[in-house]
Design a protein around this motif. Structure first.
Motif, PDB file in Angstrom:
ATOM      1  N   ARG A  20       0.807  -1.219   0.000  1.00  0.00           N
ATOM      2  CA  ARG A  20       0.000   0.000   0.000  1.00  0.00           C
ATOM      3  C   ARG A  20       0.844   1.275   0.000  1.00  0.00           C
ATOM      4  NH1 ARG A  20      -5.207  -0.947   0.051  1.00  0.00           N
ATOM      5  NH2 ARG A  20      -6.037  -2.779   1.025  1.00  0.00           N
ATOM      6  N   LYS A  21       1.934   1.214  -0.773  1.00  0.00           N
ATOM      7  CA  LYS A  21       2.768   2.397  -0.951  1.00  0.00           C
ATOM      8  C   LYS A  21       3.516   2.288  -2.272  1.00  0.00           C
ATOM      9  CE  LYS A  21       6.372   0.476   1.995  1.00  0.00           C
ATOM     10  NZ  LYS A  21       7.185   0.665   3.169  1.00  0.00           N
ATOM     11  N   ASN A  22       4.146   3.372  -2.681  1.00  0.00           N
ATOM     12  CA  ASN A  22       4.919   3.388  -3.911  1.00  0.00           C
ATOM     13  C   ASN A  22       6.264   2.720  -3.639  1.00  0.00           C
ATOM     14  OD1 ASN A  22       2.868   4.876  -5.059  1.00  0.00           O
ATOM     15  ND2 ASN A  22       3.845   6.832  -4.666  1.00  0.00           N
ATOM     16  N   THR A  23       6.580   1.689  -4.428  1.00  0.00           N
ATOM     17  CA  THR A  23       7.846   0.976  -4.273  1.00  0.00           C
ATOM     18  C   THR A  23       8.413   0.664  -5.646  1.00  0.00           C
ATOM     19  OG1 THR A  23       6.755  -1.175  -4.205  1.00  0.00           O
ATOM     20  CG2 THR A  23       7.153  -0.118  -2.094  1.00  0.00           C
ATOM     21  N   ALA A  24       9.674   0.222  -5.660  1.00  0.00           N
ATOM     22  CA  ALA A  24      10.307  -0.201  -6.916  1.00  0.00           C
ATOM     23  C   ALA A  24       9.729  -1.553  -7.314  1.00  0.00           C
ATOM     24  CB  ALA A  24      11.814  -0.293  -6.729  1.00  0.00           C
ATOM     25  N   HIS A  25       9.398  -1.709  -8.588  1.00  0.00           N
ATOM     26  CA  HIS A  25       8.833  -2.941  -9.132  1.00  0.00           C
ATOM     27  C   HIS A  25       9.632  -3.368 -10.350  1.00  0.00           C
ATOM     28  CE1 HIS A  25       5.416  -1.818  -6.646  1.00  0.00           C
ATOM     29  NE2 HIS A  25       4.816  -2.963  -6.932  1.00  0.00           N
ATOM     30  N   VAL A  26       9.541  -4.625 -10.701  1.00  0.00           N
ATOM     31  CA  VAL A  26      10.136  -5.158 -11.925  1.00  0.00           C
ATOM     32  C   VAL A  26       8.997  -5.462 -12.886  1.00  0.00           C
ATOM     33  CG1 VAL A  26      11.461  -7.062 -12.914  1.00  0.00           C
ATOM     34  CG2 VAL A  26      12.096  -6.136 -10.681  1.00  0.00           C
ATOM     35  N   ILE A  27       9.142  -5.029 -14.132  1.00  0.00           N
ATOM     36  CA  ILE A  27       8.105  -5.248 -15.142  1.00  0.00           C
ATOM     37  C   ILE A  27       8.133  -6.712 -15.570  1.00  0.00           C
ATOM     38  CG2 ILE A  27       7.310  -4.647 -17.460  1.00  0.00           C
ATOM     39  CD1 ILE A  27       8.656  -1.894 -17.039  1.00  0.00           C
ATOM     40  N   LEU A  28       6.965  -7.367 -15.540  1.00  0.00           N
ATOM     41  CA  LEU A  28       6.847  -8.759 -15.976  1.00  0.00           C
ATOM     42  C   LEU A  28       6.297  -8.846 -17.390  1.00  0.00           C
ATOM     43  CD1 LEU A  28       5.485 -10.379 -12.691  1.00  0.00           C
ATOM     44  CD2 LEU A  28       7.846 -10.284 -13.502  1.00  0.00           C
ATOM     45  N   THR A  29       5.179  -8.135 -17.667  1.00  0.00           N
ATOM     46  CA  THR A  29       4.600  -8.133 -19.012  1.00  0.00           C
ATOM     47  C   THR A  29       4.241  -6.700 -19.395  1.00  0.00           C
ATOM     48  OG1 THR A  29       2.365  -8.513 -18.171  1.00  0.00           O
ATOM     49  CG2 THR A  29       3.637 -10.461 -18.791  1.00  0.00           C
ATOM     50  N   LEU A  30       4.274  -6.441 -20.693  1.00  0.00           N
ATOM     51  CA  LEU A  30       3.994  -5.104 -21.208  1.00  0.00           C
ATOM     52  C   LEU A  30       2.755  -5.087 -22.076  1.00  0.00           C
ATOM     53  CD1 LEU A  30       7.538  -3.911 -22.320  1.00  0.00           C
ATOM     54  CD2 LEU A  30       6.144  -2.919 -20.530  1.00  0.00           C
ATOM     55  N   GLY A  31       2.036  -3.963 -22.017  1.00  0.00           N
ATOM     56  CA  GLY A  31       0.935  -3.698 -22.932  1.00  0.00           C
ATOM     57  C   GLY A  31       1.457  -2.739 -23.999  1.00  0.00           C
ATOM     58  N   GLU A  32       0.552  -2.090 -24.730  1.00  0.00           N
ATOM     59  CA  GLU A  32       0.974  -1.167 -25.779  1.00  0.00           C
ATOM     60  C   GLU A  32       1.600   0.109 -25.222  1.00  0.00           C
ATOM     61  OE1 GLU A  32      -1.947  -0.369 -28.749  1.00  0.00           O
ATOM     62  OE2 GLU A  32      -2.565  -2.461 -28.854  1.00  0.00           O
ATOM     63  N   LYS A  33       1.016   0.631 -24.126  1.00  0.00           N
ATOM     64  CA  LYS A  33       1.477   1.915 -23.611  1.00  0.00           C
ATOM     65  C   LYS A  33       2.134   1.840 -22.241  1.00  0.00           C
ATOM     66  CE  LYS A  33      -1.863   4.631 -26.145  1.00  0.00           C
ATOM     67  NZ  LYS A  33      -2.881   5.658 -26.100  1.00  0.00           N
ATOM     68  N   GLU A  34       1.825   0.812 -21.472  1.00  0.00           N
ATOM     69  CA  GLU A  34       2.366   0.721 -20.113  1.00  0.00           C
ATOM     70  C   GLU A  34       2.470  -0.737 -19.688  1.00  0.00           C
ATOM     71  OE1 GLU A  34      -1.734   1.324 -17.515  1.00  0.00           O
ATOM     72  OE2 GLU A  34      -0.357   2.998 -17.722  1.00  0.00           O
ATOM     73  N   PRO A  35       3.163  -0.994 -18.588  1.00  0.00           N
ATOM     74  CA  PRO A  35       3.278  -2.376 -18.105  1.00  0.00           C
ATOM     75  C   PRO A  35       1.905  -2.946 -17.732  1.00  0.00           C
ATOM     76  CG  PRO A  35       4.830  -0.940 -16.972  1.00  0.00           C
ATOM     77  CD  PRO A  35       3.930  -0.062 -17.771  1.00  0.00           C
ATOM     78  N   LEU A  36       1.724  -4.243 -17.926  1.00  0.00           N
ATOM     79  CA  LEU A  36       0.484  -4.911 -17.526  1.00  0.00           C
ATOM     80  C   LEU A  36       0.631  -5.527 -16.142  1.00  0.00           C
ATOM     81  CD1 LEU A  36      -0.617  -6.692 -20.826  1.00  0.00           C
ATOM     82  CD2 LEU A  36      -1.531  -4.600 -19.813  1.00  0.00           C
ATOM     83  N   THR A  37       1.703  -6.296 -15.929  1.00  0.00           N
ATOM     84  CA  THR A  37       1.930  -6.897 -14.616  1.00  0.00           C
ATOM     85  C   THR A  37       3.343  -6.567 -14.147  1.00  0.00           C
ATOM     86  OG1 THR A  37       2.629  -8.989 -15.586  1.00  0.00           O
ATOM     87  CG2 THR A  37       0.312  -8.804 -14.939  1.00  0.00           C
ATOM     88  N   VAL A  38       3.459  -6.425 -12.832  1.00  0.00           N
ATOM     89  CA  VAL A  38       4.733  -6.076 -12.210  1.00  0.00           C
ATOM     90  C   VAL A  38       4.928  -6.916 -10.955  1.00  0.00           C
ATOM     91  CG1 VAL A  38       4.841  -3.714 -13.089  1.00  0.00           C
ATOM     92  CG2 VAL A  38       3.644  -4.174 -10.953  1.00  0.00           C
ATOM     93  N   GLU A  39       6.170  -6.959 -10.464  1.00  0.00           N
ATOM     94  CA  GLU A  39       6.474  -7.653  -9.216  1.00  0.00           C
ATOM     95  C   GLU A  39       7.124  -6.652  -8.270  1.00  0.00           C
ATOM     96  OE1 GLU A  39       9.713 -10.839  -7.829  1.00  0.00           O
ATOM     97  OE2 GLU A  39       8.269 -11.622  -9.294  1.00  0.00           O
ATOM     98  N   CYS A  40       6.588  -6.577  -7.058  1.00  0.00           N
ATOM     99  CA  CYS A  40       7.080  -5.628  -6.054  1.00  0.00           C
ATOM    100  C   CYS A  40       8.469  -6.047  -5.574  1.00  0.00           C
ATOM    101  CB  CYS A  40       6.112  -5.564  -4.879  1.00  0.00           C
ATOM    102  SG  CYS A  40       6.665  -4.442  -3.560  1.00  0.00           S
ATOM    103  N   GLY A  41       9.374  -5.093  -5.464  1.00  0.00           N
ATOM    104  CA  GLY A  41      10.708  -5.356  -4.966  1.00  0.00           C
ATOM    105  C   GLY A  41      10.754  -5.556  -3.466  1.00  0.00           C
ATOM    106  N   SER A  42       9.727  -5.069  -2.734  1.00  0.00           N
ATOM    107  CA  SER A  42       9.702  -5.203  -1.273  1.00  0.00           C
ATOM    108  C   SER A  42       9.079  -6.511  -0.810  1.00  0.00           C
ATOM    109  CB  SER A  42       8.926  -4.043  -0.652  1.00  0.00           C
ATOM    110  OG  SER A  42       9.563  -2.830  -0.911  1.00  0.00           O
ATOM    111  N   CYS A  43       7.905  -6.831  -1.349  1.00  0.00           N
ATOM    112  CA  CYS A  43       7.174  -8.009  -0.854  1.00  0.00           C
ATOM    113  C   CYS A  43       7.128  -9.159  -1.867  1.00  0.00           C
ATOM    114  CB  CYS A  43       5.758  -7.625  -0.451  1.00  0.00           C
ATOM    115  SG  CYS A  43       4.699  -7.133  -1.826  1.00  0.00           S
ATOM    116  N   ALA A  44       7.643  -8.944  -3.070  1.00  0.00           N
ATOM    117  CA  ALA A  44       7.698  -9.948  -4.143  1.00  0.00           C
ATOM    118  C   ALA A  44       6.322 -10.368  -4.653  1.00  0.00           C
ATOM    119  CB  ALA A  44       8.498 -11.177  -3.710  1.00  0.00           C
ATOM    120  N   ARG A  45       5.296  -9.586  -4.400  1.00  0.00           N
ATOM    121  CA  ARG A  45       3.959  -9.901  -4.894  1.00  0.00           C
ATOM    122  C   ARG A  45       3.828  -9.461  -6.352  1.00  0.00           C
ATOM    123  NH1 ARG A  45      -1.747  -9.165  -2.000  1.00  0.00           N
ATOM    124  NH2 ARG A  45      -3.009  -9.827  -3.749  1.00  0.00           N
TER     125      ARG A  45
END
Length: 134
Positions: A20-45
């Motif tokens: 429930r806060k802004n954190t660094a994420h890793v992009i998993l999948t991309l859409g046309e304009k922005e990422p679709l799914t990401v993984e949180c660097g803090s909790c790995a969700r």
């Protein structure tokens, strides 16, 4: 968004649904304009991409001028108040505008207005307070 082209594996700031806060994420999948799914660097969700939220505005506090005005109003009304006519404050009591109440902590007060079905605004020596009532 960023001016460089994003690719899976890039780091991006996003709002985590678990943290429930802004954190660094890793992009998993991309859409046309922005990422679709990401993984949180803090909790790995892994979750749907949500842009970072903007900081909330701080809650505005009442300024000291209004407190001073309330004290002056109290001082002008106090001589006309007769404590013997005051009702003992109770959360189950019913009150009308201009009723005098005697509160065990705040002391003598004058009902200024009825706010909704179960609240009254009362002017005490310390200032205005919202009080529950029936």
């Amino acid at each position: 968004m960023q001016s460089t082209k994003l690719t899976p594996g890039d780091s991006i700031e996003a709002r985590c649904t678990k943290c429930r806060k802004n954190t660094a994420h890793v992009i998993l999948t991309l859409g046309e304009k922005e990422p679709l799914t990401v993984e949180c660097g803090s909790c790995a969700r892994q979750h749907k991409y949500r842009p970072p939220s903007s900081p909330k505005k701080p809650v505005a506090r009442r300024n000291t001028n209004s407190k001073d005005a309330e004290r002056k109003e109290w001082e002008t009304l106090r001589p006309s108040m007769n404590g013997a006519n005051a009702h003992e404050y109770s959360m189950t009591g019913t009150y009308k505008v201009k009723n005098l109440i005697n509160h065990p902590i705040f002391g003598l007060g004058l009902v200024q207005r009825v706010v909704g079905a179960q609240k009254v605004e009362v002017l005490f020596e310390d200032g205005k307070k919202m009080m529950r009532c029936k």
